[in-house]
Design a protein around this motif. Structure first.
Motif, short mmCIF file in Angstrom:
data_model
loop_
_atom_site.label_atom_id
_atom_site.label_comp_id
_atom_site.label_asym_id
_atom_site.label_seq_id
_atom_site.Cartn_x
_atom_site.Cartn_y
_atom_site.Cartn_z
N ALA A 5 83.40 70.04 65.13
CA ALA A 5 84.11 69.14 64.22
C ALA A 5 84.77 68.01 65.01
O ALA A 5 84.82 66.86 64.54
CB ALA A 5 85.15 69.91 63.42
N GLU A 6 85.24 68.31 66.20
CA GLU A 6 85.87 67.28 67.03
C GLU A 6 84.84 66.22 67.45
O GLU A 6 85.11 65.02 67.39
CB GLU A 6 86.51 67.92 68.27
CG GLU A 6 87.40 66.97 69.02
CD GLU A 6 88.22 67.67 70.11
OE1 GLU A 6 88.54 66.96 71.08
OE2 GLU A 6 88.51 68.86 69.99
N PHE A 7 83.64 66.68 67.84
CA PHE A 7 82.60 65.69 68.18
C PHE A 7 82.18 64.90 66.95
O PHE A 7 81.98 63.69 67.03
CB PHE A 7 81.37 66.31 68.84
CG PHE A 7 80.34 65.26 69.14
CD1 PHE A 7 80.50 64.42 70.23
CD2 PHE A 7 79.28 65.02 68.27
CE1 PHE A 7 79.60 63.39 70.48
CE2 PHE A 7 78.38 63.99 68.50
CZ PHE A 7 78.54 63.18 69.61
N GLU A 8 82.07 65.57 65.82
CA GLU A 8 81.67 64.88 64.60
C GLU A 8 82.69 63.78 64.27
O GLU A 8 82.32 62.65 63.95
CB GLU A 8 81.53 65.85 63.44
CG GLU A 8 81.05 65.18 62.17
CD GLU A 8 80.83 66.15 61.04
OE1 GLU A 8 79.82 66.01 60.35
OE2 GLU A 8 81.68 67.06 60.85
N LYS A 9 83.96 64.10 64.35
CA LYS A 9 85.01 63.10 64.10
C LYS A 9 84.89 61.95 65.10
O LYS A 9 84.96 60.78 64.73
CB LYS A 9 86.40 63.72 64.17
CG LYS A 9 87.51 62.70 63.89
CD LYS A 9 88.88 63.26 64.16
CE LYS A 9 89.98 62.25 63.95
NZ LYS A 9 89.76 60.92 64.51
N TYR A 10 84.69 62.30 66.36
CA TYR A 10 84.54 61.28 67.40
C TYR A 10 83.34 60.38 67.09
O TYR A 10 83.43 59.15 67.21
CB TYR A 10 84.38 61.95 68.77
CG TYR A 10 84.06 60.98 69.88
CD1 TYR A 10 85.00 60.05 70.32
CD2 TYR A 10 82.82 61.00 70.50
CE1 TYR A 10 84.71 59.16 71.35
CE2 TYR A 10 82.52 60.11 71.52
CZ TYR A 10 83.47 59.20 71.94
OH TYR A 10 83.18 58.32 72.95
N SER A 11 82.24 60.97 66.68
CA SER A 11 81.05 60.16 66.40
C SER A 11 81.30 59.22 65.22
O SER A 11 80.87 58.06 65.24
CB SER A 11 79.82 61.04 66.16
OG SER A 11 79.90 61.76 64.96
N PHE A 12 82.01 59.69 64.20
CA PHE A 12 82.36 58.80 63.08
C PHE A 12 83.27 57.66 63.57
O PHE A 12 83.10 56.51 63.13
CB PHE A 12 83.04 59.58 61.96
CG PHE A 12 82.08 60.26 61.02
CD1 PHE A 12 81.42 59.54 60.03
CD2 PHE A 12 81.83 61.61 61.15
CE1 PHE A 12 80.54 60.17 59.17
CE2 PHE A 12 80.93 62.24 60.30
CZ PHE A 12 80.29 61.52 59.30
N ASP A 13 84.20 57.97 64.45
CA ASP A 13 85.07 56.92 65.00
C ASP A 13 84.27 55.88 65.78
O ASP A 13 84.53 54.68 65.67
CB ASP A 13 86.14 57.53 65.91
CG ASP A 13 87.17 58.35 65.16
OD1 ASP A 13 87.26 58.23 63.91
OD2 ASP A 13 87.89 59.14 65.82
N VAL A 14 83.29 56.34 66.55
CA VAL A 14 82.47 55.41 67.33
C VAL A 14 81.63 54.54 66.40
O VAL A 14 81.48 53.33 66.62
CB VAL A 14 81.59 56.18 68.36
CG1 VAL A 14 80.59 55.24 69.02
CG2 VAL A 14 82.46 56.85 69.40
N VAL A 15 81.06 55.13 65.36
CA VAL A 15 80.28 54.36 64.39
C VAL A 15 81.18 53.35 63.68
O VAL A 15 80.79 52.20 63.47
CB VAL A 15 79.54 55.28 63.40
CG1 VAL A 15 78.93 54.49 62.26
CG2 VAL A 15 78.47 56.08 64.13
N ASP A 16 82.40 53.75 63.32
CA ASP A 16 83.35 52.81 62.72
C ASP A 16 83.62 51.64 63.67
O ASP A 16 83.67 50.49 63.25
CB ASP A 16 84.66 53.51 62.36
CG ASP A 16 84.54 54.41 61.15
OD1 ASP A 16 83.56 54.30 60.40
OD2 ASP A 16 85.45 55.26 60.97
N LYS A 17 83.79 51.96 64.94
CA LYS A 17 84.03 50.94 65.96
C LYS A 17 82.85 49.97 66.05
O LYS A 17 83.04 48.76 66.22
CB LYS A 17 84.27 51.60 67.32
CG LYS A 17 84.55 50.65 68.44
CD LYS A 17 84.80 51.43 69.74
CE LYS A 17 85.07 50.49 70.90
NZ LYS A 17 85.30 51.26 72.14
#
Length: 144
Positions: A5-17
């Motif tokens: 879940a932590e990586f998934e959140k991180y990946s969403f943050d990177v895509v948002d960026k």
């Protein structure tokens, strides 16, 4: 928090960026960020609509770059699955009627056998079993 879940959140943050800071221009991101975006694309589309969705949404160049990422993170089963899928659909690569990636599903039935069509479905279903646990591997590579 669970590492997946932590990586998934991180990946969403990177895509948002990607969109908030770089207007969707992947080349402006760091290489690790680009790799995370490619993992996100693969995971999101494979679990949503399978290989055809992943390939038709992002194209051949993204496919090749995603292969490199999977090799780097040693997600060898997922790499083999998407590589086999692309080999099957590549039979129509020289069809002049294919003007856009989403034309591929329209003409693909003319090029593949029922067994190959079944194999594409099997490969999608196999991917959905989480053969490499990409979220965990990616956490270990990018966040640990």
């Amino acid at each position: 928090m669970d590492i997946r879940a932590e990586f998934e959140k991180y990946s969403f943050d990177v895509v948002d960026k990607l969109f908030s800071e770089f207007d969707g221009d992947l080349s402006k991101m760091t290489v690790p960020e680009q790799e995370v975006v490619r993992i996100w694309r693969l995971e999101a589309d494979m679990y949503n609509g399978g290989f055809m969705q992943f390939f038709c949404n992002w194209g051949y160049e993204n496919f090749v770059e995603t292969q490199k990422v999977l090799k780097k993170i040693e997600a060898v089963k997922s790499l083999a699955l998407i590589t086999e899928c692309e080999k099957i659909i590549s039979k129509l690569k020289d069809d002049d009627r294919v003007k856009a990636l989403w034309d591929i599903p329209k003409y693909l039935p003319e090029y593949i056998t029922e067994a190959e069509d079944n194999r594409l479905n099997e490969l999608d279903e196999l991917y959905w079993t989480n053969v490499d646990d990409i979220q965990k591997i990616a956490y270990d590579v990018y966040l640990a």
